[in-house]
Design a protein around this motif. Sequence first.
Motif, PDB file in Angstrom:
ATOM      1  N   PRO A  81       0.817  -1.223   0.000  1.00  0.00           N
ATOM      2  CA  PRO A  81       0.000   0.000   0.000  1.00  0.00           C
ATOM      3  C   PRO A  81       0.852   1.275   0.000  1.00  0.00           C
ATOM      4  O   PRO A  81       0.555   2.220  -0.728  1.00  0.00           O
ATOM      5  CB  PRO A  81      -0.829  -0.119   1.280  1.00  0.00           C
ATOM      6  N   ARG A  82       1.934   1.285   0.773  1.00  0.00           N
ATOM      7  CA  ARG A  82       2.813   2.470   0.820  1.00  0.00           C
ATOM      8  C   ARG A  82       3.545   2.644  -0.507  1.00  0.00           C
ATOM      9  O   ARG A  82       3.732   3.766  -0.977  1.00  0.00           O
ATOM     10  CB  ARG A  82       3.808   2.336   1.980  1.00  0.00           C
ATOM     11  N   LEU A  83       3.972   1.539  -1.130  1.00  0.00           N
ATOM     12  CA  LEU A  83       4.639   1.630  -2.433  1.00  0.00           C
ATOM     13  C   LEU A  83       3.691   2.171  -3.497  1.00  0.00           C
ATOM     14  O   LEU A  83       4.090   2.982  -4.336  1.00  0.00           O
ATOM     15  CB  LEU A  83       5.188   0.260  -2.855  1.00  0.00           C
ATOM     16  N   ARG A  84       2.454   1.743  -3.453  1.00  0.00           N
ATOM     17  CA  ARG A  84       1.472   2.225  -4.442  1.00  0.00           C
ATOM     18  C   ARG A  84       1.194   3.714  -4.257  1.00  0.00           C
ATOM     19  O   ARG A  84       1.068   4.446  -5.238  1.00  0.00           O
ATOM     20  CB  ARG A  84       0.196   1.399  -4.358  1.00  0.00           C
ATOM     21  N   ILE A  85       1.131   4.163  -3.025  1.00  0.00           N
ATOM     22  CA  ILE A  85       0.948   5.598  -2.771  1.00  0.00           C
ATOM     23  C   ILE A  85       2.136   6.372  -3.328  1.00  0.00           C
ATOM     24  O   ILE A  85       1.979   7.419  -3.965  1.00  0.00           O
ATOM     25  CB  ILE A  85       0.760   5.876  -1.264  1.00  0.00           C
ATOM     26  N   ALA A  86       3.345   5.853  -3.104  1.00  0.00           N
ATOM     27  CA  ALA A  86       4.555   6.519  -3.611  1.00  0.00           C
ATOM     28  C   ALA A  86       4.537   6.613  -5.129  1.00  0.00           C
ATOM     29  O   ALA A  86       4.902   7.643  -5.702  1.00  0.00           O
ATOM     30  CB  ALA A  86       5.800   5.768  -3.151  1.00  0.00           C
ATOM     31  N   ALA A  87       4.093   5.554  -5.792  1.00  0.00           N
ATOM     32  CA  ALA A  87       4.003   5.570  -7.256  1.00  0.00           C
ATOM     33  C   ALA A  87       2.980   6.618  -7.706  1.00  0.00           C
ATOM     34  O   ALA A  87       3.242   7.400  -8.622  1.00  0.00           O
ATOM     35  CB  ALA A  87       3.628   4.190  -7.789  1.00  0.00           C
ATOM     36  N   GLU A  88       1.837   6.648  -7.057  1.00  0.00           N
ATOM     37  CA  GLU A  88       0.800   7.614  -7.416  1.00  0.00           C
ATOM     38  C   GLU A  88       1.268   9.046  -7.190  1.00  0.00           C
ATOM     39  O   GLU A  88       0.920   9.937  -7.963  1.00  0.00           O
ATOM     40  CB  GLU A  88      -0.479   7.330  -6.630  1.00  0.00           C
ATOM     41  N   GLU A  89       2.064   9.276  -6.134  1.00  0.00           N
ATOM     42  CA  GLU A  89       2.599  10.619  -5.881  1.00  0.00           C
ATOM     43  C   GLU A  89       3.484  11.090  -7.032  1.00  0.00           C
ATOM     44  O   GLU A  89       3.623  12.282  -7.261  1.00  0.00           O
ATOM     45  CB  GLU A  89       3.408  10.635  -4.575  1.00  0.00           C
ATOM     46  N   MET A  90       4.083  10.156  -7.746  1.00  0.00           N
ATOM     47  CA  MET A  90       4.939  10.478  -8.885  1.00  0.00           C
ATOM     48  C   MET A  90       4.137  10.571 -10.181  1.00  0.00           C
ATOM     49  O   MET A  90       4.683  10.875 -11.225  1.00  0.00           O
ATOM     50  CB  MET A  90       6.025   9.411  -9.055  1.00  0.00           C
ATOM     51  N   GLY A  91       2.843  10.277 -10.103  1.00  0.00           N
ATOM     52  CA  GLY A  91       2.023  10.265 -11.311  1.00  0.00           C
ATOM     53  C   GLY A  91       2.165   8.967 -12.076  1.00  0.00           C
ATOM     54  O   GLY A  91       1.778   8.872 -13.234  1.00  0.00           O
ATOM     55  N   ALA A  92       2.710   7.961 -11.431  1.00  0.00           N
ATOM     56  CA  ALA A  92       2.936   6.673 -12.078  1.00  0.00           C
ATOM     57  C   ALA A  92       1.773   5.725 -11.793  1.00  0.00           C
ATOM     58  O   ALA A  92       1.000   5.934 -10.855  1.00  0.00           O
ATOM     59  CB  ALA A  92       4.249   6.071 -11.576  1.00  0.00           C
ATOM     60  N   ASN A  93       1.690   4.686 -12.575  1.00  0.00           N
ATOM     61  CA  ASN A  93       0.637   3.698 -12.414  1.00  0.00           C
ATOM     62  C   ASN A  93       0.991   2.766 -11.260  1.00  0.00           C
ATOM     63  O   ASN A  93       1.949   2.002 -11.339  1.00  0.00           O
ATOM     64  CB  ASN A  93       0.468   2.901 -13.710  1.00  0.00           C
ATOM     65  N   ALA A  94       0.222   2.803 -10.200  1.00  0.00           N
ATOM     66  CA  ALA A  94       0.492   1.998  -9.003  1.00  0.00           C
ATOM     67  C   ALA A  94       0.440   0.503  -9.287  1.00  0.00           C
ATOM     68  O   ALA A  94       1.087  -0.289  -8.605  1.00  0.00           O
ATOM     69  CB  ALA A  94      -0.489   2.365  -7.900  1.00  0.00           C
ATOM     70  N   GLU A  95      -0.314   0.117 -10.297  1.00  0.00           N
ATOM     71  CA  GLU A  95      -0.436  -1.302 -10.635  1.00  0.00           C
ATOM     72  C   GLU A  95       0.839  -1.858 -11.276  1.00  0.00           C
ATOM     73  O   GLU A  95       0.974  -3.069 -11.422  1.00  0.00           O
ATOM     74  CB  GLU A  95      -1.630  -1.524 -11.574  1.00  0.00           C
ATOM     75  N   ASP A  96       1.778  -0.985 -11.648  1.00  0.00           N
ATOM     76  CA  ASP A  96       3.035  -1.431 -12.256  1.00  0.00           C
ATOM     77  C   ASP A  96       4.087  -1.820 -11.220  1.00  0.00           C
ATOM     78  O   ASP A  96       5.203  -2.188 -11.571  1.00  0.00           O
ATOM     79  CB  ASP A  96       3.597  -0.357 -13.191  1.00  0.00           C
ATOM     80  N   VAL A  97       3.747  -1.742  -9.936  1.00  0.00           N
ATOM     81  CA  VAL A  97       4.642  -2.215  -8.873  1.00  0.00           C
ATOM     82  C   VAL A  97       4.392  -3.709  -8.715  1.00  0.00           C
ATOM     83  O   VAL A  97       3.262  -4.123  -8.451  1.00  0.00           O
ATOM     84  CB  VAL A  97       4.378  -1.482  -7.537  1.00  0.00           C
ATOM     85  N   LYS A  98       5.432  -4.516  -8.894  1.00  0.00           N
ATOM     86  CA  LYS A  98       5.287  -5.981  -8.878  1.00  0.00           C
ATOM     87  C   LYS A  98       6.425  -6.634  -8.101  1.00  0.00           C
ATOM     88  O   LYS A  98       7.510  -6.083  -7.991  1.00  0.00           O
ATOM     89  CB  LYS A  98       5.329  -6.541 -10.309  1.00  0.00           C
ATOM     90  N   ILE A  99       6.166  -7.838  -7.619  1.00  0.00           N
ATOM     91  CA  ILE A  99       7.202  -8.665  -7.002  1.00  0.00           C
ATOM     92  C   ILE A  99       7.422  -9.888  -7.878  1.00  0.00           C
ATOM     93  O   ILE A  99       6.456 -10.445  -8.426  1.00  0.00           O
ATOM     94  CB  ILE A  99       6.840  -9.087  -5.561  1.00  0.00           C
ATOM     95  N   VAL A 100       8.690 -10.272  -8.023  1.00  0.00           N
ATOM     96  CA  VAL A 100       9.039 -11.475  -8.775  1.00  0.00           C
ATOM     97  C   VAL A 100       9.927 -12.326  -7.864  1.00  0.00           C
ATOM     98  O   VAL A 100      11.080 -11.972  -7.614  1.00  0.00           O
ATOM     99  CB  VAL A 100       9.777 -11.134 -10.088  1.00  0.00           C
ATOM    100  N   PRO A 101       9.387 -13.438  -7.356  1.00  0.00           N
ATOM    101  CA  PRO A 101      10.207 -14.309  -6.511  1.00  0.00           C
ATOM    102  C   PRO A 101      11.314 -14.975  -7.333  1.00  0.00           C
ATOM    103  O   PRO A 101      11.107 -15.335  -8.493  1.00  0.00           O
ATOM    104  CB  PRO A 101       9.215 -15.359  -6.002  1.00  0.00           C
ATOM    105  N   GLY A 102      12.464 -15.129  -6.722  1.00  0.00           N
ATOM    106  CA  GLY A 102      13.587 -15.790  -7.374  1.00  0.00           C
ATOM    107  C   GLY A 102      14.135 -16.901  -6.503  1.00  0.00           C
ATOM    108  O   GLY A 102      13.608 -17.191  -5.435  1.00  0.00           O
ATOM    109  N   LYS A 103      15.221 -17.513  -6.961  1.00  0.00           N
ATOM    110  CA  LYS A 103      15.807 -18.624  -6.219  1.00  0.00           C
ATOM    111  C   LYS A 103      16.460 -18.185  -4.916  1.00  0.00           C
ATOM    112  O   LYS A 103      16.429 -18.915  -3.926  1.00  0.00           O
ATOM    113  CB  LYS A 103      16.843 -19.342  -7.081  1.00  0.00           C
ATOM    114  N   THR A 104      17.071 -16.995  -4.902  1.00  0.00           N
ATOM    115  CA  THR A 104      17.785 -16.560  -3.695  1.00  0.00           C
ATOM    116  C   THR A 104      17.188 -15.311  -3.045  1.00  0.00           C
ATOM    117  O   THR A 104      17.510 -15.011  -1.906  1.00  0.00           O
ATOM    118  CB  THR A 104      19.269 -16.298  -4.004  1.00  0.00           C
ATOM    119  N   TYR A 105      16.357 -14.572  -3.744  1.00  0.00           N
ATOM    120  CA  TYR A 105      15.706 -13.380  -3.216  1.00  0.00           C
ATOM    121  C   TYR A 105      14.529 -13.045  -4.107  1.00  0.00           C
ATOM    122  O   TYR A 105      14.374 -13.614  -5.190  1.00  0.00           O
ATOM    123  CB  TYR A 105      16.668 -12.186  -3.128  1.00  0.00           C
TER     124      TYR A 105
END
Length: 176
Positions: free
Chosen positions: A26-50
Amino acid sequence: MSDQITLAGFEAPHEKELSAYNSILPRLRIAAEEMGANAEDVKIVPGKTYSSIWYDSLLAFRLRLRKNSRYIEVPVESKDTVSEICPLSDQKEVSGGFWRVKLGAEPVSDHADALAVVLQDTINRLPKEWDCCSRYMECSNARKCVHPDPSFALACGYRKKLVKDIIFYGENRNID
């Protein structure tokens, strides 16, 4: 059969990272919106080590909460922001242009505001598509981009200058 049992200790390695991500999303999406960016473009991609947290096509930061290893890695460009996360003694540069911040036992959500700034740094690294639009004088006088379409404005090179308080035109001009 719809009833499932989950035994503690047998979760997928990235489950703690996913849980931490969901706590700060939720805080990341607010930060994106404050920049005028699309909040839905914030994503997580799990990997093997992180797990990697992305904005659009740019890596914002990495999150590792596995076994005895707890850290966040941010691009070197955002390393000044990490001073809010922990003391300098718990930070170091690692290969690939990242700055690693060791975490203690505290929840990642304690660092949501600092990670939001890292995300905003990432959004500011999006490539520019042009230098300025016809509103350059209005933007200069307002000391920020005033374009009515914030997502369109993300591609403006002059907006990036204004964010750094570099003003070429108008009453607030500070560059000769």
